[in-house]
Design a protein around this motif. Sequence first.
Motif, mmCIF file in Angstrom:
data_model
loop_
_atom_site.group_PDB
_atom_site.id
_atom_site.type_symbol
_atom_site.label_atom_id
_atom_site.label_comp_id
_atom_site.label_asym_id
_atom_site.label_seq_id
_atom_site.Cartn_x
_atom_site.Cartn_y
_atom_site.Cartn_z
ATOM 1 N N ARG A 78 0.851 -1.177 0.000
ATOM 2 C CA ARG A 78 0.000 0.000 0.000
ATOM 3 C C ARG A 78 0.895 1.238 0.000
ATOM 4 O O ARG A 78 2.109 1.130 0.086
ATOM 5 N N THR A 79 0.303 2.397 -0.102
ATOM 6 C CA THR A 79 1.075 3.638 -0.098
ATOM 7 C C THR A 79 1.291 4.068 1.342
ATOM 8 O O THR A 79 0.330 4.310 2.076
ATOM 9 N N ILE A 80 2.571 4.175 1.729
ATOM 10 C CA ILE A 80 2.906 4.547 3.097
ATOM 11 C C ILE A 80 3.788 5.797 3.064
ATOM 12 O O ILE A 80 4.771 5.861 2.322
ATOM 13 N N LEU A 81 3.400 6.774 3.850
ATOM 14 C CA LEU A 81 4.141 8.031 3.960
ATOM 15 C C LEU A 81 4.591 8.192 5.406
ATOM 16 O O LEU A 81 3.759 8.201 6.318
ATOM 17 N N ILE A 82 5.903 8.292 5.616
ATOM 18 C CA ILE A 82 6.454 8.401 6.967
ATOM 19 C C ILE A 82 7.188 9.728 7.119
ATOM 20 O O ILE A 82 8.157 9.999 6.403
ATOM 21 N N SER A 83 6.722 10.552 8.032
ATOM 22 C CA SER A 83 7.362 11.828 8.315
ATOM 23 C C SER A 83 8.422 11.651 9.396
ATOM 24 O O SER A 83 8.191 10.998 10.411
ATOM 25 N N SER A 84 9.589 12.243 9.153
ATOM 26 C CA SER A 84 10.657 12.153 10.149
ATOM 27 C C SER A 84 11.714 13.201 9.857
ATOM 28 O O SER A 84 11.852 13.676 8.734
ATOM 29 N N HIS A 85 12.463 13.589 10.890
ATOM 30 C CA HIS A 85 13.665 14.378 10.653
ATOM 31 C C HIS A 85 14.907 13.544 10.976
ATOM 32 O O HIS A 85 16.006 14.068 11.102
ATOM 33 N N HIS A 86 14.714 12.214 11.096
ATOM 34 C CA HIS A 86 15.821 11.281 11.315
ATOM 35 C C HIS A 86 15.839 10.270 10.174
ATOM 36 O O HIS A 86 15.428 9.121 10.315
ATOM 37 N N LEU A 87 16.331 10.706 9.012
ATOM 38 C CA LEU A 87 16.320 9.838 7.835
ATOM 39 C C LEU A 87 17.159 8.583 8.035
ATOM 40 O O LEU A 87 16.810 7.509 7.535
ATOM 41 N N GLU A 88 18.262 8.696 8.781
ATOM 42 C CA GLU A 88 19.137 7.540 8.960
ATOM 43 C C GLU A 88 18.420 6.375 9.631
ATOM 44 O O GLU A 88 18.797 5.214 9.460
ATOM 45 N N GLU A 89 17.351 6.679 10.359
ATOM 46 C CA GLU A 89 16.621 5.649 11.082
ATOM 47 C C GLU A 89 15.656 4.875 10.180
ATOM 48 O O GLU A 89 15.310 3.725 10.469
ATOM 49 N N ILE A 90 15.243 5.473 9.068
ATOM 50 C CA ILE A 90 14.219 4.844 8.235
ATOM 51 C C ILE A 90 14.656 4.597 6.794
ATOM 52 O O ILE A 90 13.905 4.004 6.021
ATOM 53 N N GLU A 91 15.859 5.018 6.420
ATOM 54 C CA GLU A 91 16.245 4.930 5.005
ATOM 55 C C GLU A 91 16.260 3.494 4.480
ATOM 56 O O GLU A 91 16.081 3.257 3.280
ATOM 57 N N HIS A 92 16.468 2.511 5.385
ATOM 58 C CA HIS A 92 16.537 1.117 4.929
ATOM 59 C C HIS A 92 15.172 0.569 4.483
ATOM 60 O O HIS A 92 15.122 -0.481 3.829
ATOM 61 N N ILE A 93 14.084 1.260 4.817
ATOM 62 C CA ILE A 93 12.762 0.773 4.398
ATOM 63 C C ILE A 93 12.140 1.657 3.317
ATOM 64 O O ILE A 93 11.075 1.327 2.790
ATOM 65 N N LEU A 94 12.805 2.763 2.972
ATOM 66 C CA LEU A 94 12.220 3.717 2.033
ATOM 67 C C LEU A 94 12.522 3.374 0.584
ATOM 68 O O LEU A 94 13.569 2.816 0.262
ATOM 69 N N GLU A 95 11.581 3.736 -0.275
ATOM 70 C CA GLU A 95 11.807 3.670 -1.719
ATOM 71 C C GLU A 95 12.049 5.064 -2.287
ATOM 72 O O GLU A 95 12.887 5.246 -3.159
ATOM 73 N N ASP A 96 11.312 6.047 -1.786
ATOM 74 C CA ASP A 96 11.456 7.432 -2.249
ATOM 75 C C ASP A 96 11.606 8.372 -1.056
ATOM 76 O O ASP A 96 11.234 8.030 0.075
ATOM 77 N N VAL A 97 12.140 9.557 -1.342
ATOM 78 C CA VAL A 97 12.277 10.602 -0.326
ATOM 79 C C VAL A 97 11.681 11.898 -0.870
ATOM 80 O O VAL A 97 11.959 12.301 -2.006
ATOM 81 N N LEU A 98 10.828 12.522 -0.053
ATOM 82 C CA LEU A 98 10.276 13.844 -0.355
ATOM 83 C C LEU A 98 10.839 14.794 0.694
ATOM 84 O O LEU A 98 10.509 14.680 1.878
ATOM 85 N N LEU A 99 11.693 15.706 0.263
ATOM 86 C CA LEU A 99 12.394 16.602 1.188
ATOM 87 C C LEU A 99 11.775 17.993 1.140
ATOM 88 O O LEU A 99 11.637 18.587 0.063
ATOM 89 N N ILE A 100 11.407 18.507 2.316
ATOM 90 C CA ILE A 100 10.767 19.819 2.424
ATOM 91 C C ILE A 100 11.645 20.768 3.234
ATOM 92 O O ILE A 100 12.201 20.394 4.268
ATOM 93 N N LYS A 101 11.760 21.989 2.746
ATOM 94 C CA LYS A 101 12.481 23.046 3.464
ATOM 95 C C LYS A 101 11.655 24.320 3.392
ATOM 96 O O LYS A 101 11.271 24.772 2.317
ATOM 97 N N ASN A 102 11.351 24.878 4.559
ATOM 98 C CA ASN A 102 10.579 26.120 4.637
ATOM 99 C C ASN A 102 9.285 26.052 3.813
ATOM 100 O O ASN A 102 8.920 27.006 3.117
ATOM 101 N N GLY A 103 8.621 24.899 3.886
ATOM 102 C CA GLY A 103 7.336 24.755 3.225
ATOM 103 C C GLY A 103 7.400 24.500 1.735
ATOM 104 O O GLY A 103 6.374 24.482 1.055
ATOM 105 N N GLU A 104 8.605 24.287 1.202
ATOM 106 C CA GLU A 104 8.766 24.042 -0.228
ATOM 107 C C GLU A 104 9.414 22.687 -0.467
ATOM 108 O O GLU A 104 10.272 22.251 0.304
ATOM 109 N N CYS A 105 9.022 22.047 -1.558
ATOM 110 C CA CYS A 105 9.611 20.756 -1.930
ATOM 111 C C CYS A 105 10.911 21.022 -2.684
ATOM 112 O O CYS A 105 10.893 21.617 -3.765
ATOM 113 N N ILE A 106 12.022 20.590 -2.108
ATOM 114 C CA ILE A 106 13.304 20.834 -2.770
ATOM 115 C C ILE A 106 13.901 19.564 -3.363
ATOM 116 O O ILE A 106 14.909 19.640 -4.072
#
Length: 299
Positions: free
Chosen positions: A180-208
């Motif tokens: 299914r589609t799973i979206l996990i919010s975190s500011h500790h990427l090193e803790e979850i990168e082993h289960i991720l397929e994609d990364v959506l990075l936000i800075k100051n409310g913008e997708c960078i």
Amino acid sequence: MGVIECREVSKKYLRKKALNQLSFTIEENKITGLIGRNGAGKTTLLKLLSGFIKPTSGKIKIFSEKPFDNLTVSVNSILIDDQMAFPTALNLGDILVAASKFYPNWDSKLAEGLLNYFSFKTYQYHNRLSKGQKSTFNMIVGLSSHCPLTMFDEPTTGMDEAVRKDFYRALLKDYIAYPRTILISSHHLEEIEHILEDVLLIKNGECILHQSITDLKEMMIAIQGKKEEVSSLLLNHDVISEQMIGTDYMQKVIKRHEISEDSILSARRSGLEINAVSPSQACLYLTQERKGGIDDVFN
């Protein structure tokens, strides 16, 4: 199929703009990490996707429908965070029974198994649990719902290390069994990168940045050595981050495509150290306000 579609989405709270012209699409059956520093706009975005609040401008589609005040979106999506509140009159067993009646894909066997594994009793009450226990129980609800869109906002708040590892392993095993589609919010990427397929990075409310974790792993390199040699090598390159190491040595970070293989080989022969930058560090460099980071304060 795009489960989540955002087009130029903005959200203002009085004069503060929490999200600014955010546009992205998340396909079905992927685990995506929503990454950003505190205050980047992650929680606001998840509340918009869940239909809890409306955008100030722009368009959001979940399963091709507007999420706000939408029953179809509600029964097919779930947001798990540390602000979840359940009726105080219901014990944990009652909560699971109520959830099973609301979510059409509810997995009672999984819920019971996780409840026993983490040593919960059905007669316990949610509001009397510790912070870590609340996060663990919330996780059980999120996983057992089997919602086509499952969102977790900083799900491991208060959990100890062993429980965090169990949670991510349970999430991955259940995802493999029921994609299914799973979206996990975190500011500790090193803790979850082993289960991720994609990364959506936000800075100051913008997708960078929105790309695969594989591409992010190969995105940057760090070059370290004597200050004069590093500066000379990268004289005409776009440096993302730089840091002094002692008085004579420094490290500079650039995107991998900025430098040729021949230049890398030559740099190594001259004694410079060149290393890949982890996805976690890459996100830190991309979201820092100053090229030199905290060191700029002391210069």
